[in-house]
Design an enzyme around this catalytic site. Structure first.
Site, PDB file in Angstrom:
ATOM      1  N   ARG A   1       0.846  -1.191   0.000  1.00 21.50           N
ATOM      2  CA  ARG A   1       0.000   0.000   0.000  1.00 21.50           C
ATOM      3  C   ARG A   1       0.886   1.248   0.000  1.00 21.50           C
ATOM      4  O   ARG A   1       1.658   1.449   0.940  1.00 21.50           O
ATOM      5  CB  ARG A   1      -0.915   0.013   1.229  1.00 21.50           C
ATOM      6  CG  ARG A   1      -1.801  -1.231   1.374  1.00 21.50           C
ATOM      7  CD  ARG A   1      -2.907  -1.277   0.341  1.00 21.50           C
ATOM      8  NE  ARG A   1      -3.609  -2.547   0.330  1.00 21.50           N
ATOM      9  CZ  ARG A   1      -4.671  -2.832   1.089  1.00 21.50           C
ATOM     10  NH1 ARG A   1      -5.131  -1.911   1.936  1.00 21.50           N
ATOM     11  NH2 ARG A   1      -5.253  -4.009   1.021  1.00 21.50           N
TER      12      ARG A   1
ATOM     13  N   GLU B   1       0.342   4.214   0.671  1.00 26.20           N
ATOM     14  CA  GLU B   1      -0.296   5.284   1.427  1.00 26.20           C
ATOM     15  C   GLU B   1       0.734   6.025   2.272  1.00 26.20           C
ATOM     16  O   GLU B   1       1.651   5.420   2.818  1.00 26.20           O
ATOM     17  CB  GLU B   1      -1.388   4.711   2.338  1.00 26.20           C
ATOM     18  CG  GLU B   1      -2.509   3.999   1.578  1.00 26.20           C
ATOM     19  CD  GLU B   1      -3.448   3.255   2.507  1.00 26.20           C
ATOM     20  OE1 GLU B   1      -3.062   3.056   3.678  1.00 26.20           O
ATOM     21  OE2 GLU B   1      -4.527   2.862   2.072  1.00 26.20           O
TER      22      GLU B   1
ATOM     23  N   ARG C   1      -0.664   2.046  13.060  1.00 24.50           N
ATOM     24  CA  ARG C   1      -1.232   0.790  12.581  1.00 24.50           C
ATOM     25  C   ARG C   1      -1.113   0.564  11.079  1.00 24.50           C
ATOM     26  O   ARG C   1      -1.650  -0.403  10.557  1.00 24.50           O
ATOM     27  CB  ARG C   1      -2.700   0.703  12.982  1.00 24.50           C
ATOM     28  CG  ARG C   1      -3.609   1.738  12.330  1.00 24.50           C
ATOM     29  CD  ARG C   1      -5.051   1.473  12.718  1.00 24.50           C
ATOM     30  NE  ARG C   1      -5.993   2.309  11.989  1.00 24.50           N
ATOM     31  CZ  ARG C   1      -7.304   2.139  12.002  1.00 24.50           C
ATOM     32  NH1 ARG C   1      -7.831   1.154  12.710  1.00 24.50           N
ATOM     33  NH2 ARG C   1      -8.096   2.933  11.314  1.00 24.50           N
ATOM     34  N   HIS C   2      -0.422   1.448  10.360  1.00 21.85           N
ATOM     35  CA  HIS C   2      -0.291   1.309   8.915  1.00 21.85           C
ATOM     36  C   HIS C   2       1.149   1.011   8.510  1.00 21.85           C
ATOM     37  O   HIS C   2       2.099   1.565   9.068  1.00 21.85           O
ATOM     38  CB  HIS C   2      -0.765   2.575   8.196  1.00 21.85           C
ATOM     39  CG  HIS C   2      -2.247   2.771   8.226  1.00 21.85           C
ATOM     40  ND1 HIS C   2      -2.862   3.590   9.149  1.00 21.85           N
ATOM     41  CD2 HIS C   2      -3.231   2.246   7.457  1.00 21.85           C
ATOM     42  CE1 HIS C   2      -4.178   3.565   8.941  1.00 21.85           C
ATOM     43  NE2 HIS C   2      -4.421   2.762   7.928  1.00 21.85           N
TER      44      HIS C   2
ATOM     45  N   ARG D   1      -1.233  -6.747  12.200  1.00 25.09           N
ATOM     46  CA  ARG D   1      -2.220  -6.037  13.005  1.00 25.09           C
ATOM     47  C   ARG D   1      -2.917  -6.987  13.986  1.00 25.09           C
ATOM     48  O   ARG D   1      -3.239  -6.601  15.120  1.00 25.09           O
ATOM     49  CB  ARG D   1      -3.252  -5.348  12.102  1.00 25.09           C
ATOM     50  CG  ARG D   1      -4.071  -4.311  12.834  1.00 25.09           C
ATOM     51  CD  ARG D   1      -5.029  -3.549  11.921  1.00 25.09           C
ATOM     52  NE  ARG D   1      -4.335  -2.653  11.009  1.00 25.09           N
ATOM     53  CZ  ARG D   1      -4.958  -1.769  10.232  1.00 25.09           C
ATOM     54  NH1 ARG D   1      -6.280  -1.672  10.264  1.00 25.09           N
ATOM     55  NH2 ARG D   1      -4.278  -0.983   9.415  1.00 25.09           N
TER      56      ARG D   1
ATOM     57  N   GLU E   1     -10.051  -1.920  13.489  1.00 23.83           N
ATOM     58  CA  GLU E   1     -10.440  -2.828  12.406  1.00 23.83           C
ATOM     59  C   GLU E   1      -9.273  -3.723  12.013  1.00 23.83           C
ATOM     60  O   GLU E   1      -8.152  -3.246  11.820  1.00 23.83           O
ATOM     61  CB  GLU E   1     -10.914  -1.997  11.208  1.00 23.83           C
ATOM     62  CG  GLU E   1     -11.292  -2.828  10.004  1.00 23.83           C
ATOM     63  CD  GLU E   1     -10.223  -2.773   8.917  1.00 23.83           C
ATOM     64  OE1 GLU E   1      -9.902  -3.850   8.389  1.00 23.83           O
ATOM     65  OE2 GLU E   1      -9.702  -1.683   8.631  1.00 23.83           O
TER      66      GLU E   1
ATOM     67  N   SER F   1     -11.467  -6.925   6.651  1.00 27.04           N
ATOM     68  CA  SER F   1     -12.470  -6.374   5.745  1.00 27.04           C
ATOM     69  C   SER F   1     -12.923  -7.504   4.833  1.00 27.04           C
ATOM     70  O   SER F   1     -12.086  -8.211   4.263  1.00 27.04           O
ATOM     71  CB  SER F   1     -11.870  -5.227   4.923  1.00 27.04           C
ATOM     72  OG  SER F   1     -12.857  -4.657   4.096  1.00 27.04           O
TER      73      SER F   1
END
Length: 616
Positions: free
Chosen positions: A387, A389, A395-396, A590, A539, A542
């Site tokens: 990712r 991002e 948490r990323h 996670r 979370e 998903s």
């Protein structure tokens, strides 16, 4: 002293050190080797002296080709020299000035000092050879030299009272050393989180003072092989897990660590509570920062808590596979290089693929579904996802390990939620049962409360969740938008208080916040047949039913601005007939972070990749 002379002395010193460590039965060879080294050093000094004289222009004419007509008879030169040395110097053209004479005298003095140094080195070499330890073979040399052919290794964990008076051979890492005078030394050696105290006591024909000095002089974190006799002390051993001692008879430094490590393992293993308690007592203990840990990750990973974290992570992967295999899933291994984005959006790492644009997979989603289209009814995938991002959060990560599954649906997408429910309850049970030691180690440095979860996982609709936030906490949430991080935490807290669980499923999310391949809800197209799973208010999963109708899938992709040219093979797969299906994806790091109540996902990533970090 010039560089050539310094090099000669250094080489001689190295030879002295090396040869002095030879076993007693090799002293003759050592003496011969040292004699050759000394001769070589003296020759180097002489060559250096001649070179210096030539540079200064003071070499006597007898070392230079005589001019035409000059005598070449040595006897005649000596006779002439004996009559009048000054005349000989003039005749040879090498008359010395006062300044040159003074310079020559200084050279002679310097030469004498060098000769004395060489003699001292030779004497030291002889003394080293004479005083060499006859037991040196017990603590130097190749690891395999001292082992008997029938030698067998014993793991430190297995060295206990049942082996009293027996000789064992262990291998491990030095954690502590201590020398008590010249006669006694102690080592604490670790293997797989088990430690044993090794003792060296000077005894005739067994342990020498040199051996004690050698062993206790080894740096912490060095790897050693040790052969010794198991003994049982009269008092408990506080500094080791094993309540026996090993009386050392042989030791070999397999790999020596540098004396000054960039990170002290003891400091890195200390809890925040220990640091604060010491501060209150007026003692300042070092606090190892996250960057220092990650910059020296190999050392940081040696702490008991980190060793435990990654054993727990391994167990999560094992339990995930075991449960899905038992549910008749097969593991597949799809590619990570794609021609287009698998999730939509711009958060992809792009690259040149032989002159064509490509990207790293954000998930194995497309190929999981294509496997279902290929008549594989139940599949799962484990491996890295990417990712791009710019999320510098706790948490990323830009790269993490995904645990993904996809399955044919018979009646309703709740079948996927049923699988998630059973899978994670079994996983939590397995971790609590199989990782008691590891959880204790993590809790010692990073205290946390055991996870609370129900035998039948709680399920709430998205609308019920936002209603709880509004009623209990006064938080207004747009019913067609997603929850932010703060909302997730508040909802997790409310659910824990009301239902007594840290683990729950929230389903039927707004369609607008889900990927293009998510199936719209049949009863309300503004919502979707999707779900998220929460652990301690964050979370972790998903999932959803996927669109299996090619026309609807095309319309959704166009609606979200997805470039269909890059997804042609994916889209075509649904035109050949496929079953309704759904699945989910979860981040391994996670899961471990939240199960262990840790505050940062970098603690559960072996070598983290975030927007700022690409090494080590």
């Amino acid at each position: 002293m010039n560089q050539q002379q310094e090099a000669a002395i250094a080489a001689l010193a190295a030879s002295i050190v090396a040869e002095s460590k030879r076993p007693l039965n090799q002293h003759e060879a050592a003496a011969a080797s040292l004699a050759a080294s000394i001769e070589k050093a003296v020759l180097a000094f002489e060559n250096s002296r001649v070179a210096e004289e030539e540079e200064d222009g003071t070499t006597l004419r007898k070392n230079i080709n005589p001019p035409e007509g000059a005598t070449t008879n040595v006897a005649e030169e000596e006779s002439t020299s004996s009559k009048n040395s000054n005349a000989a110097e003039v005749e040879a053209g090498t008359s010395l000035s006062k300044k040159a004479a003074k310079k020559e005298a200084l050279k002679q003095e310097k030469r004498k000092r060098q000769e004395k140094a060489a003699a001292a080195a030779a004497a030291l070499a002889a003394a080293s050879t004479e005083e060499a330890d006859p037991l040196s073979g017990n603590y130097v040399g190749n690891p395999l030299e001292y082992l008997e052919p029938e030698s067998t290794w014993t793991e430190i964990e297995a060295v206990d009272e049942t082996l009293k008076d027996q000789t064992v051979l262990i291998s491990g890492r030095i954690k502590k050393t201590c020398r008590v005078g010249k006669q006694t030394g102690f080592l604490v050696v670790e293997e797989n989180d088990f430690t044993i105290q090794c003792v060296l006591t000077v005894a005739e024909n067994q342990v020498s003072e040199q051996m004690v000095k050698f062993a206790t002089g080894l740096s912490k974190e060095s790897i050693v092989d040790i052969q010794g006799i198991v003994s049982v002390p009269g008092a408990p051993i506080r500094g080791a897990t094993q309540q026996v001692e090993l009386q050392v008879r042989k030791i070999c430094a397999v790999s020596k660590a540098v004396p000054m490590l960039p990170l002290n393992i003891e400091d890195a293993a200390r809890s925040e509570a220990d640091i604060e308690n010491a501060l209150e007592a007026g003692v300042h203990l070092p606090r190892v920062t996250q960057d220092t840990r990650l910059n020296n990750r190999v050392l940081d990973l040696r702490t008991p808590a980190n060793q435990a974290i990654f054993r727990i992570e391994s167990e999560v992967g094992k339990l995930f596979r075991q449960h899905l295999y038992s549910a008749k899933f097969i593991e597949i291994f799809p590619p990570r290089l794609l021609s287009g984005s698998s999730e939509g959006g711009a958060s992809v790492f792009t690259l040149d693929y032989n002159g064509r644009p490509a990207c790293l997979a954000q998930s194995p989603q497309l190929h999981k579904q294509m496997a279902i289209c290929a008549n594989m009814k139940r599949v799962f995938v484990t491996g890295p996802v990417y990712r791009a991002e710019k999320s510098n959060t706790h948490r990323h990560l830009c790269e993490f390990n995904g645990l993904d599954a996809e399955m044919v649906i018979k009646k309703h997408y709740s079948e996927v939620m049923d699988l998630v429910d059973a899978l994670f309850v079994a996983m939590f049970d397995g971790l609590n049962e199989n990782c008691k030691k590891e959880l204790k180690a993590v809790r010692k440095q990073y205290p946390f409360e055991p996870l609370k979860y129900l035998r039948k996982t709680l399920r709430l609709t998205f609308e019920e969740g936002i209603q709880m936030l509004k009623e209990e906490d006064g938080v207004e949430v747009d019913p067609l938008s997603d929850l932010n991080t703060e909302m997730e935490r508040k909802l997790g807290k409310l659910v824990a208080e009301k239902y007594g669980t840290d683990f729950f499923i929230l389903y039927k999310f707004p369609l607008a916040v889900r990927p293009f391949y998510t199936m719209p809800a049949y009863d309300n197209p503004e919502y979707s047949n999707s779900f998220d799973v929460f652990l301690r208010g964050e979370e972790i999963i998903s999932g959803a039913q996927r669109i299996h109708d090619p026309e609807l899938l095309t319309a959704r992709a166009q609606e979200l601005g997805i470039n269909l040219e890059t997804l042609e093979a994916y889209m075509d797969a649904f035109r050949y007939g496929t079953s309704p299906h759904g699945g989910f994806g979860v981040g391994l790091e996670r899961v471990v972070m939240l199960f262990c109540g840790l505050d940062n996902i970098r603690k559960t990533s072996l070598f983290p990749r975030d927007p700022q970090r690409l090494t080590p």
